[in-house]
Design an enzyme around this catalytic site. Sequence first.
Site, PDB file in Angstrom:
ATOM      1  N   ASP A 405      41.935  31.220  31.107  1.00 11.67           N
ATOM      2  CA  ASP A 405      41.424  30.776  32.627  1.00 11.67           C
ATOM      3  C   ASP A 405      41.690  29.617  33.569  1.00 11.67           C
ATOM      4  O   ASP A 405      41.826  28.773  33.237  1.00 11.67           O
ATOM      5  CB  ASP A 405      40.015  31.055  32.290  1.00 11.67           C
ATOM      6  N   GLU A 459      46.631  32.426  34.909  1.00 12.99           N
ATOM      7  CA  GLU A 459      45.571  32.850  35.857  1.00 12.99           C
ATOM      8  C   GLU A 459      45.358  32.210  36.790  1.00 12.99           C
ATOM      9  O   GLU A 459      45.148  31.402  36.823  1.00 12.99           O
ATOM     10  CB  GLU A 459      43.757  33.499  35.373  1.00 12.99           C
TER      11      GLU A 459
END
Length: 728
Positions: A405, A459
């Site tokens: 993330d 990401e």
Amino acid sequence: MDRAKNSLSDAVSQADITAILSGDLADPFAVFGPDHRGIPGRLLCFDPHARTMDALTLDHVLPLAPLGGGIFTGDIGDAPYRLRGSDGTRDWSYDDPYRFGPVLGDLDLHLIAEGRHRRLWQALGAHVITHQGITGTHFAVWAPHARRVSVVGEFNAWDGRRAPMRRRNAGVWEIFLPGVMQNHSYQYEVLPQSGPPVLKSDPLAFGAQHPPQTASVVRGTGAHIWRDAGWMAGRATRQTREAPISIYEVHLGSWRHHDGQPMLYTQAAEELVDYVHDMGFTHIEFMPLTEYPFGGSWGYQPTGLYAPTCRHGAPDEFRALIDAAHAKGLGVIMDWVPAHFPSDAHGLAHFDGTPLYEHADPREGFHPDWNTLIYDFGRNEVRNFLSANAVYWLREFHLDGLRVDAVASMLYRDYSRADGAWIPNRDGGRENYEAIDFIQEMNTQAYGDTPEGVMTMAEESTSWPGVTQPVYAGGLGFGFKWNMGWMNDTLRYMAHPPIHRAHHHDLMTFGLVYGFSENFVLPISHDEVVHGKGSMLAKMPGTHAEKLANLRAYYGFMWGHPGKKLLFMGCEFAQPQEWNHDAQLDWSVLQDPAHAGLQRLIRDLNRLYRGTPALHQRDADPHGFQWINQDASAESVFSWLRWGHAGQPPVAVIANFTPVERRWRLGLPQTGTWEEMLNSDAEVYGGGNRGNLGKVTADGPPHAGQPHSALITLPPLSTLFFCPKEPR
């Protein structure tokens, strides 16, 4: 007898007594145990609940002399012993933790000091072991600047004076507590160099109490008997850039409820796994399941990176869920958050009274977007803590991949910061060299120190070069990258009414300009259906029926486009409302045939994608894609070819994003019959059932750069797939 007691009392300094009672004992193993201050056989122990204390040897009961406040002493020689306390109404006995030697060896401490302990979770944390013939729990924690660290729990009335730990090299504290077993709750009471003690959860705890409680829980590192040897042996072929990868993203707390409660790992092992398998996806991706205090963070603000959240069950039940997925041929990915952590008092923040895990300067150590703290990636021990954690999940839980993330927030020192609110790197630039080193180190270990076939995904929302290039070639070393640009562009296009789409045609084609620069995943994730963005259905223009038709055409476009696929739960059946993490998905909407039809479309798209090599083999190869017509902006039509390896038939994909049915000449690379493999306007999907009766004939003249062509019926708001019936 009194003279003997006085003699014993005189052998214990008032300074030691004061330090014991005040909780300021810096070297407890020099004071407690059977060799007080180096005097062989001189025992000193402390239990503030005891009025009397005996040392029990094989042959004798030796009463110990009270020194006040629960401190007792006596001469016991070199005999093995246990302690027995009494408060006058009850007795209790236990093994004295201060008669046991250290557990960690010099190599462990050396590797921890260097930040190179590849199995850090086996050294630090809480482990039930048998030590010197006695069963108990070994605790070890890194807190180099603390004045004192103690283990506290119900087993010692949460009293930090009772179990102060032994300080070792590398800033590690450890102690073996006999009798402390699985499921006991505990925390570390950390006394900083100045100020009062604070309670901290174990950074390497394998379990935790249910929020809002904050204690860690002693858990094993895996008694689960794995049954996925076949999956693990063949995994490497399922997760390459040439494999079909279609991911179902899940927030386990809101997928489905039972009696108003989020489902357990054991329930998900049946219901969720069966559903995802039936829908034809290849992977489940869980939003973070590492322990976190605030439900509204969805797991993206973790405090226990080594503990699967207890909200859904025990660690071995999570392992069983992964095992069940593997038995159905499904891979399991988990979102992983090494970019930042919350400032909760019981967590990592100022862990030993100093900014230990985080940067001290808020220009480097505070994240303004999320009010969180940023890891100090320049510190060897912190990088080791994080890299070992990635390996831990991949090895100990058989996870098949980690989706990392907020990578962009790690790469740039000025991420979401105004001028003057960030510190340049040593060369005056914005790149975060330390974070880059960490990411490369993490990926190197993830791929090199785990069973074959794992994958990592980034990401990463910018155009940082080489995200999926190998580390040895100067890249970051990820296996795949989310294509955030494609997602943003195409959703902007779909939000326009069809009459205006001709003016935004390039939003659908621009992704192919850079589409093969990385190994991309096309993500329609949870981020697109929260915080006022509306559901996928709500993003589409028109009436309810037109919204559904637009969404069917869009999903067809997505599954025909180069790149692996990711779809957030509920989007597969067009949940009308945006996602609410506190409520289960609106499964009742499937009573509407149109929504059930969209769900069937996703199922069929997945099966088509998995079963057709041209749609996945060359997702990251520019030679696997060829435009037929990218310039039909006036009609809002897009058509292209997907090519597999030699011997595999090509697939022609054509999408119409206007509500106008057309007779369209489609250029094709070979003559003969082309099967209509899928038509998003089919009645079974909720469409108008307009199409080509299952096939077209490529008997027309050259067209759009192709040597042959077929005249086809192109339904309104639809995507069609064609494949030659007789491949060459």
